[in-house]
Design an enzyme around this catalytic site. Sequence first.
Site, mmCIF file in Angstrom:
data_model
loop_
_atom_site.group_PDB
_atom_site.id
_atom_site.type_symbol
_atom_site.label_atom_id
_atom_site.label_comp_id
_atom_site.label_asym_id
_atom_site.label_seq_id
_atom_site.Cartn_x
_atom_site.Cartn_y
_atom_site.Cartn_z
ATOM 1 C CG ASN A 179 -0.429 0.667 2.683
ATOM 2 O OD1 ASN A 179 -0.653 2.048 2.290
ATOM 3 N ND2 ASN A 179 0.335 -0.361 3.372
ATOM 4 C CG PHE B 188 0.110 9.271 7.223
ATOM 5 C CD1 PHE B 188 -0.384 7.938 7.715
ATOM 6 C CD2 PHE B 188 0.907 10.503 8.160
ATOM 7 C CE1 PHE B 188 0.597 7.540 8.360
ATOM 8 C CE2 PHE B 188 1.337 9.864 8.710
ATOM 9 C CZ PHE B 188 1.501 8.595 9.331
ATOM 10 C CB SER C 280 3.318 5.392 7.486
ATOM 11 O OG SER C 280 3.347 6.016 6.117
ATOM 12 C CG ASN D 82 3.136 4.288 1.989
ATOM 13 O OD1 ASN D 82 3.878 4.072 0.455
ATOM 14 N ND2 ASN D 82 2.803 3.742 2.324
ATOM 15 C CB THR D 83 4.034 10.860 4.784
ATOM 16 O OG1 THR D 83 3.151 10.297 5.269
ATOM 17 C CG2 THR D 83 4.042 12.101 5.317
ATOM 18 C CE LYS E 100 2.891 0.218 12.968
ATOM 19 N NZ LYS E 100 1.800 0.375 13.060
ATOM 20 C CG ASN F 256 4.423 1.446 9.516
ATOM 21 O OD1 ASN F 256 4.120 0.607 8.837
ATOM 22 N ND2 ASN F 256 4.031 2.512 10.144
#
Length: 460
Positions: free
Chosen positions: A190, A194, A277, A279-280, A319, A348
């Site tokens: 994925n 966020f 994450s 993805n940021t 995390k 994560n």
Amino acid sequence: MTGRIGLRFMKECLNQKLKSIAAPIATTRHYTSSSSSSTVKPNPPHSSRKGRLLTGTTIGLVIAGGAYASTVDEATFGGWLFNATKVVNPLFALLDPEVAHRLAVSAAARGWVPREKRPDHQILGLEVWGRRFSNPIGLSAGFDKNAEAVEGLLGLGFGFVEVGSVTPIPQEGNPKPRMFRLRDQGAIINRCGFNSEGIVAVAKRLGAQHGKRKLDETSSTSISSNDDVKHGGKAGPGILGVNIGKNKSSEDAAADYVQGVHTLSQYADYLVINISSPNTPGLRQLQGRKQLKDLVKKVQAARDEMQWGEEGPPPLLVKIAPDLSKQDLEDIAAVALALRLDGLIISNTTISRPEVVQSNPVSKETGGLSGKPLFTLSTNILKDMYILTKGKIPLIGCGGVSSGEDAYRKIRAGATLVQLYTAFAYGGPALIPQIKAELAQCLERDGFKSVYEAVGADCR
């Protein structure tokens, strides 16, 4: 009595399902009549056929369940419902991953999922942060991003549920498509980024749940046998974690996390700072020693400056990613111990692509990989962190858990609690009682009398 309740429940579910179907049918009939002069009639889209298949199967199960409910007790009937989801859940695989995810959250939010009435095995119960967990199996952040289905998810039998990540300002996340299945490998990639409705919307939902919980507590006549340990959490029978993130456009990450703490911590049994994450952009840089130390200090100060009752402030966890060097892990452990962090979640998703997924063309997609291929990497990081923190900080093991044996291996590697997500997406509600039963068997098989006795067993 139980039979009548079961039948009434099934009737209500059936009525709700039929109402949801009625509107699109009416629309279709209107379209047909108004287009009768046309010689060409459009074929129904493939997705419509999939929807009818899912609807038909669900209605069939509702009818069968109604008949079955009249003959058995509530707990047995609940067990039947969990097993029945094994029939429905594979149909979700026919849908786009994000559409399937959206439907699953909606179903849980509306109570269209089984509710666990059977008590957890006594060996699974444990106390962490002054709270009593009925079992150590939780749902990780990412499933219920906007706290829409907390009650339904806790009712499935999870020991705890973590919502989020929640950002201060609503944001759409990255462009779609952004979720990809690697079904043969039991994995998902994925790059959602966020996507969040924001802290205001989430606070409203959690506030309503909090009020309901307090009302239930006031009307309850049960008295805890141990005043020092609170049974259940602020949102219901299980424990609720709130995972906080930062907005993609934000230039002050600390300010975003502080805002999340000020708004949401009153509803949380524990808080999580998500700095891992993939993805940021720039988020994982916050895992550096100095950056992490500065961030944790500011967030702790924001939490502690608020007024708290006898229970005190919620525990604060961080995390982290699985893609960390040995030096990175040592730095994080040093900060966690020095600032007395309440816990770490490990881990994560990973930006790496283990050999087992490299033959799958989907593995070329950008984003974080979760599921079975992540298990070994995340468990090794978990074990390293348990050793580095000398077992002084509760760790939540996350990544690739799909069975009770997997959960047990996480615990032996140092996890006090365990989370799953991808396996739940593939296996559905029936996986939860299965994992708990298998974990209890593993503990008993190796002579452990509690979860605590097994924590870090492979590190001794």
